[in-house]
Design a protein around this motif. Structure first.
Motif, short mmCIF file in Angstrom:
data_model
loop_
_atom_site.label_atom_id
_atom_site.label_comp_id
_atom_site.label_asym_id
_atom_site.label_seq_id
_atom_site.Cartn_x
_atom_site.Cartn_y
_atom_site.Cartn_z
N TYR A 54 -9.44 47.39 -20.33
CA TYR A 54 -10.06 46.26 -19.65
C TYR A 54 -10.35 46.57 -18.19
O TYR A 54 -10.54 45.68 -17.37
N ASN A 88 -13.95 45.94 -27.00
CA ASN A 88 -13.88 44.72 -26.19
C ASN A 88 -15.07 44.67 -25.23
O ASN A 88 -15.86 45.60 -25.14
N LYS A 218 0.38 40.96 -15.95
CA LYS A 218 1.31 39.93 -16.37
C LYS A 218 1.01 38.64 -15.58
O LYS A 218 0.87 38.68 -14.36
N GLY A 278 -11.42 39.48 -20.75
CA GLY A 278 -10.39 40.16 -21.53
C GLY A 278 -9.06 39.44 -21.49
O GLY A 278 -8.36 39.35 -22.50
N MET A 279 -8.71 38.91 -20.31
CA MET A 279 -7.46 38.17 -20.19
C MET A 279 -7.49 36.91 -21.03
O MET A 279 -6.49 36.55 -21.66
N ASN A 280 -8.63 36.23 -21.06
CA ASN A 280 -8.74 35.01 -21.86
C ASN A 280 -8.58 35.28 -23.35
O ASN A 280 -8.08 34.43 -24.09
N VAL A 281 -9.01 36.44 -23.81
CA VAL A 281 -8.80 36.82 -25.21
C VAL A 281 -7.30 36.86 -25.51
O VAL A 281 -6.82 36.33 -26.51
N LYS A 282 -6.54 37.48 -24.61
CA LYS A 282 -5.09 37.56 -24.78
C LYS A 282 -4.44 36.18 -24.70
O LYS A 282 -3.53 35.86 -25.48
N LEU A 283 -4.89 35.37 -23.75
CA LEU A 283 -4.32 34.03 -23.59
C LEU A 283 -4.59 33.17 -24.81
O LEU A 283 -3.72 32.39 -25.24
N GLN A 284 -5.76 33.29 -25.37
CA GLN A 284 -6.11 32.52 -26.56
C GLN A 284 -5.23 32.91 -27.74
O GLN A 284 -4.78 32.05 -28.51
N GLN A 285 -4.93 34.18 -27.87
CA GLN A 285 -4.07 34.67 -28.93
C GLN A 285 -2.65 34.14 -28.77
O GLN A 285 -1.93 33.96 -29.74
N GLN A 286 -2.26 33.86 -27.51
CA GLN A 286 -0.91 33.37 -27.22
C GLN A 286 -0.87 31.84 -27.13
O GLN A 286 0.18 31.29 -26.78
#
Length: 292
Positions: A54, A88, A218, A278-286
Motif C-alpha cells: 500500500y 489492490n 496501526k 487501502g486502510m479502509n479495506v482493512k477497516l471494513q474487514q474488521q
C-alpha cells in the motif's frame, strides 16, 4: 503570511504539500526531484525501489518514472501477494503506470539493503538507479530542504510526520536556528534518530514517539474519529499512517501546554492520501468505522 498556508486557528497553520501534484504529491515530489535528475545525469533507464503493498512511495515512483521516461521496478514486501489475481488499488495504479513487480518474502525483504541482495537484483534486471524504501537519501534530503521558504521563518515550531527521516532532515537543514523542529514517527522504536543524524548537523529538533498508535499502519477508533472530524471541520483530509498521527499529536501536546504561549506552529502535510483507500479495506474487514 503565506497565502498558500491553511489557517487552522491563530496558532496552527498547515503547509499543504499534498496539493503540489495529483499523483506524486507531498514529500514524494520533493524527494524524487533530485533523484530523477541524478538518474538522468547517469544515463540510467530504469528506476528500482522497495515498498509495501500500500506504499505511497511505490505509486509515486511508478507515475514519476512513466512521466519522465524511466522503466520502473518495485520490489514488494510479501510474496503471498504474488498469488492475488486482483491487485489492490495502489499496486493496480502502479502497474497501470508500467511498473514491474518483484514480490519477496518478509525475510528476504529485511535483507534488501545488503550487497548480495542488490547484486541478485542487478543480475535479474540489469543496470538500474536504486532509490531506497521511502526515498530517503542525500538527493531526497536536498529536495526536502526546499519545503520551507523565507515566509516560513515566522514560525516557532515546524512539525512533520516521520517515516524514513528524509523529510525532517531537509526541514532541519533549512530551518532557522531559533525554530524547533518536531517529528512524529509513524513507526515504533528509536532507530530513526540515528538515521536523521546522517544528514543533519543542527540540534534544534526532536522526535516525539508518543503518537505512533502501536506502530506503522496501526490505528484505533480515536484516531479515525479525529481524522474524520478534522476533515469535516477544516476541509483538510489527513491520512491514517502519517499526517493524521502528527495532527493528533500536535493537538494533544497543545492541550498539555507543551508549546510556548502565543507561539506559531507550522504543520507540514506530506501527502499520503492515496493510502486511505487501502486502510479502509482493512477497516471494513474488521467492522470498524471508515475514514471519510
Amino acid at each position: 503570511m503565506d497565502k498558500n498556508l491553511i489557517s487552522i486557528d491563530n496558532h496552527v497553520f498547515i503547509k499543504p504539500e499534498y496539493l503540489n501534484h495529483q499523483y506524486v504529491s507531498g514529500n514524494k515530489l520533493r524527494k524524487l526531484k533530485y533523484n530523477l535528475l541524478e538518474a538522468k545525469k547517469g544515463n540510467k533507464k530504469t528506476l528500482l525501489t522497495f515498498g509495501g503493498a500500500y506504499s505511497n512511495h511505490i505509486s509515486a515512483i511508478a507515475y514519476a518514472g512513466q512521466e519522465n521516461g524511466f522503466k520502473t521496478i518495485g520490489v514488494i514486501r510479501g510474496e503471498e501477494l504474488n498469488d492475488f489475481n486482483a491487485l489492490n488499488a495502489t499496486l493496480s495504479f502502479s502497474k497501470s503506470c508500467g511498473m514491474e513487480f518483484k514480490f519477496v518474502s518478509r525475510e528476504q525483504y529485511r535483507n534488501k539493503s545488503t550487497p548480495d541482495f542488490i547484486k541478485k537484483l542487478e543480475k535479474e534486471f540489469g543496470d538500474f538507479f536504486l532509490i531506497p524504501e521511502g526515498g530517503t537519501n542525500e538527493f531526497a534530503v536536498r529536495g526536502c530542504e526546499e519545503i520551507l521558504d523565507d515566509v516560513n521563518e515566522t514560525f516557532d515550531y515546524i512539525c512533520c510526520p516521520v517515516g524514513t527521516g528524509g523529510t525532517i532532515s531537509g526541514l532541519i537543514n533549512s530551518s532557522s536556528d531559533d525554530q524547533k523542529i518536531i517529528g512524529f514517527p509513524a513507526l515504533k522504536g528509536d532507530f530513526l534518530s540515528k538515521e536523521i543524524t546522517k544528514f543533519v548537523t543542527k540540534t534544534n529538533w526532536e522526535l516525539n514517539t508518543d503518537y505512533h498508535f502501536g506502530g506503522y499502519a496501526k490505528i484505533n477508533e480515536d484516531l479515525i474519529q479525529f481524522i474524520n472530524t478534522f476533515k469535516e471541520t477544516y476541509n483538510v483530509p489527513l491520512d491514517p499512517i502519517y499526517t493524521g498521527k502528527m495532527m493528533y499529536g500536535i493537538y494533544d501536546l497543545m492541550s498539555k501546554g507543551y508549546f510556548d504561549k502565543n507561539s506559531k506552529i507550522l504543520a507540514i502535510h506530506t501527502g499520503g492520501l492515496q493510502g486511505i483507500e487501502g486502510m479502509n479495506v482493512k477497516l471494513q474487514q474488521q467492522n470498524k468505522p471508515l475514514i471519510v
